[in-house]
Design an enzyme around this catalytic site. Sequence first.
Site, PDB file in Angstrom:
ATOM      1  N   PRO A  88     -29.055 -41.778  -5.674  1.00  0.00           N
ATOM      2  CA  PRO A  88     -29.513 -43.150  -5.011  1.00  0.00           C
ATOM      3  C   PRO A  88     -28.319 -43.514  -4.018  1.00  0.00           C
ATOM      4  O   PRO A  88     -28.381 -44.304  -3.168  1.00  0.00           O
ATOM      5  CB  PRO A  88     -29.894 -44.115  -5.706  1.00  0.00           C
ATOM      6  CG  PRO A  88     -29.471 -43.733  -7.077  1.00  0.00           C
ATOM      7  CD  PRO A  88     -29.417 -42.372  -7.021  1.00  0.00           C
ATOM      8  N   GLU A 115     -28.650 -42.222 -16.784  1.00  0.00           N
ATOM      9  CA  GLU A 115     -27.810 -43.028 -15.760  1.00  0.00           C
ATOM     10  C   GLU A 115     -27.016 -42.147 -14.985  1.00  0.00           C
ATOM     11  O   GLU A 115     -26.128 -42.922 -13.933  1.00  0.00           O
ATOM     12  CB  GLU A 115     -26.610 -43.829 -16.759  1.00  0.00           C
ATOM     13  CG  GLU A 115     -26.976 -44.797 -17.742  1.00  0.00           C
ATOM     14  CD  GLU A 115     -28.092 -45.891 -16.749  1.00  0.00           C
ATOM     15  OE1 GLU A 115     -27.586 -46.441 -15.794  1.00  0.00           O
ATOM     16  OE2 GLU A 115     -29.220 -46.206 -17.565  1.00  0.00           O
ATOM     17  N   ARG A 152     -40.878 -27.535   6.245  1.00  0.00           N
ATOM     18  CA  ARG A 152     -41.711 -27.575   7.582  1.00  0.00           C
ATOM     19  C   ARG A 152     -40.937 -27.264   8.692  1.00  0.00           C
ATOM     20  O   ARG A 152     -41.429 -27.092   9.549  1.00  0.00           O
ATOM     21  CB  ARG A 152     -42.064 -29.263   7.537  1.00  0.00           C
ATOM     22  CG  ARG A 152     -42.768 -29.717   6.421  1.00  0.00           C
ATOM     23  CD  ARG A 152     -43.300 -31.224   6.719  1.00  0.00           C
ATOM     24  NE  ARG A 152     -43.713 -31.318   8.001  1.00  0.00           N
ATOM     25  CZ  ARG A 152     -45.017 -31.322   8.436  1.00  0.00           C
ATOM     26  NH1 ARG A 152     -45.825 -30.778   7.487  1.00  0.00           N
ATOM     27  NH2 ARG A 152     -45.308 -31.561   9.642  1.00  0.00           N
ATOM     28  N   ASP A 167     -43.943 -33.614  15.470  1.00  0.00           N
ATOM     29  CA  ASP A 167     -43.696 -34.640  14.289  1.00  0.00           C
ATOM     30  C   ASP A 167     -42.870 -36.009  14.634  1.00  0.00           C
ATOM     31  O   ASP A 167     -41.979 -36.270  15.491  1.00  0.00           O
ATOM     32  CB  ASP A 167     -43.366 -33.889  13.081  1.00  0.00           C
ATOM     33  CG  ASP A 167     -44.005 -33.201  12.272  1.00  0.00           C
ATOM     34  OD1 ASP A 167     -45.428 -33.262  12.610  1.00  0.00           O
ATOM     35  OD2 ASP A 167     -43.487 -32.382  11.333  1.00  0.00           O
TER      36      ASP A 167
HETATM   37  N1  SAM Z   1     -27.740 -45.306 -12.814  1.00  0.00           N
HETATM   38  C1  SAM Z   1     -27.699 -44.894 -11.457  1.00  0.00           C
HETATM   39  C2  SAM Z   1     -27.392 -45.707 -10.458  1.00  0.00           C
HETATM   40  O1  SAM Z   1     -27.682 -46.873 -10.469  1.00  0.00           O
HETATM   41  O2  SAM Z   1     -26.862 -45.204  -9.113  1.00  0.00           O
HETATM   42  C3  SAM Z   1     -29.117 -44.481 -11.355  1.00  0.00           C
HETATM   43  C4  SAM Z   1     -29.390 -43.081 -12.226  1.00  0.00           C
HETATM   44  S1  SAM Z   1     -31.262 -42.571 -11.906  1.00  0.00           S
HETATM   45  C5  SAM Z   1     -31.975 -43.578 -13.113  1.00  0.00           C
HETATM   46  C6  SAM Z   1     -31.229 -40.894 -12.416  1.00  0.00           C
HETATM   47  C7  SAM Z   1     -31.533 -40.123 -11.301  1.00  0.00           C
HETATM   48  O3  SAM Z   1     -32.125 -40.123 -10.568  1.00  0.00           O
HETATM   49  C8  SAM Z   1     -29.973 -40.022 -10.542  1.00  0.00           C
HETATM   50  O4  SAM Z   1     -28.769 -39.439 -11.063  1.00  0.00           O
HETATM   51  C9  SAM Z   1     -30.472 -39.284  -9.294  1.00  0.00           C
HETATM   52  O5  SAM Z   1     -30.388 -37.773  -9.543  1.00  0.00           O
HETATM   53  C10 SAM Z   1     -31.880 -39.467  -9.346  1.00  0.00           C
HETATM   54  N2  SAM Z   1     -32.434 -40.481  -8.313  1.00  0.00           N
HETATM   55  C11 SAM Z   1     -32.618 -41.870  -8.408  1.00  0.00           C
HETATM   56  N3  SAM Z   1     -33.128 -42.634  -7.349  1.00  0.00           N
HETATM   57  C12 SAM Z   1     -32.672 -41.722  -6.421  1.00  0.00           C
HETATM   58  C13 SAM Z   1     -32.918 -41.778  -5.096  1.00  0.00           C
HETATM   59  N4  SAM Z   1     -33.361 -42.753  -4.346  1.00  0.00           N
HETATM   60  N5  SAM Z   1     -32.729 -40.895  -4.108  1.00  0.00           N
HETATM   61  C14 SAM Z   1     -32.453 -39.444  -4.769  1.00  0.00           C
HETATM   62  N6  SAM Z   1     -32.090 -39.203  -5.922  1.00  0.00           N
HETATM   63  C15 SAM Z   1     -32.354 -40.482  -7.064  1.00  0.00           C
END
Ligand code: SAM
Length: 264
Positions: A88, A115, A152, A167
């Site tokens: 994220p 996490e 795609r 698109d």
């Molecule tokens: N504790 C982290 C933070 O707040 O930045 C979030 C960890 S999340 C619960 C677990 C995993 O989900 C991340 O390591 C990532 O691989 C994936 N993930 C979660 N949200 C994402 C997003 N918006 N885009 C891409 N991957 C995401």
Amino acid sequence: MQFTVLTLFPELFAPFWDHSIIGRAIEKGLISAAAVNIRNYAAGRHQVTDDRPYGGGCGMVMKPEPLAAAIRAAKRQCPAAETVLLSPQGRVFDQSLAGALARGEGLILVCGRYEGIDERIGSLVDVEVSIGDYVLTGGELAAMVVIDAVTRLIPGALGGADSAENDSFVAHRLEHAQYTRPPVFEDQPVPEVLLSGDHGAIDRWRRESALIRTLLKRPDLLRQQPPAPEELRVLKRWCAEVQDLFTTEDLPGAGPPSGGEPGR
Ligand code: SAM
């Protein structure tokens, strides 16, 4: 294009590989795809892939050693592949990033859980990608989003030769409105021009529809790529038509014009 997903839940990908555009692209040999269990690279009888965070706090963190071994093994399979960490905190994924990734030979997609992953894996990652400003439980859905959008754009992956060209987001515009049968649905007719068989007029209508929808739904895209003179003429004509439709008293309660499509 070779996709290798590194995940603790490879089974989530089985239905994804089997269906629709991804399934057909695999069948045609345009892409290859594999989901690899990171646990296979964890040492010891229990193949532990996570541990408590240094400094304390809740949750678990994915250990670096299994991840590093999994990334390196995937790299050996496809040395030219780019390593994408789903996170994220990464660059927000969009059509232009999809286009850039589609030009490569392969992608290694690293899915976090818990996490997140140990920070030191960053040195093995080429690009950190987020699919939006929200937090998912794991990177698997994000990896599927990236794989779908990239596939795609691989020539031959879509049915029609030019289906991806029109698109949304290509050239910073949304796609035109789409209609199918029946010709009238709950008192809403299909724009007449689309039934006319006049391909020149249909093309013009579609270009105008795309432009007006972009103005109404995503004006930020018009700022990213300002309208060309011809587009500006279309927008000005449409704005004048809208102004003619309403008197000043009508406007406050009138809401937006219906869909804003040309010829409606
Ligand atoms: N504790 C982290 C933070 O707040 O930045 C979030 C960890 S999340 C619960 C677990 C995993 O989900 C991340 O390591 C990532 O691989 C994936 N993930 C979660 N949200 C994402 C997003 N918006 N885009 C891409 N991957 C995401």
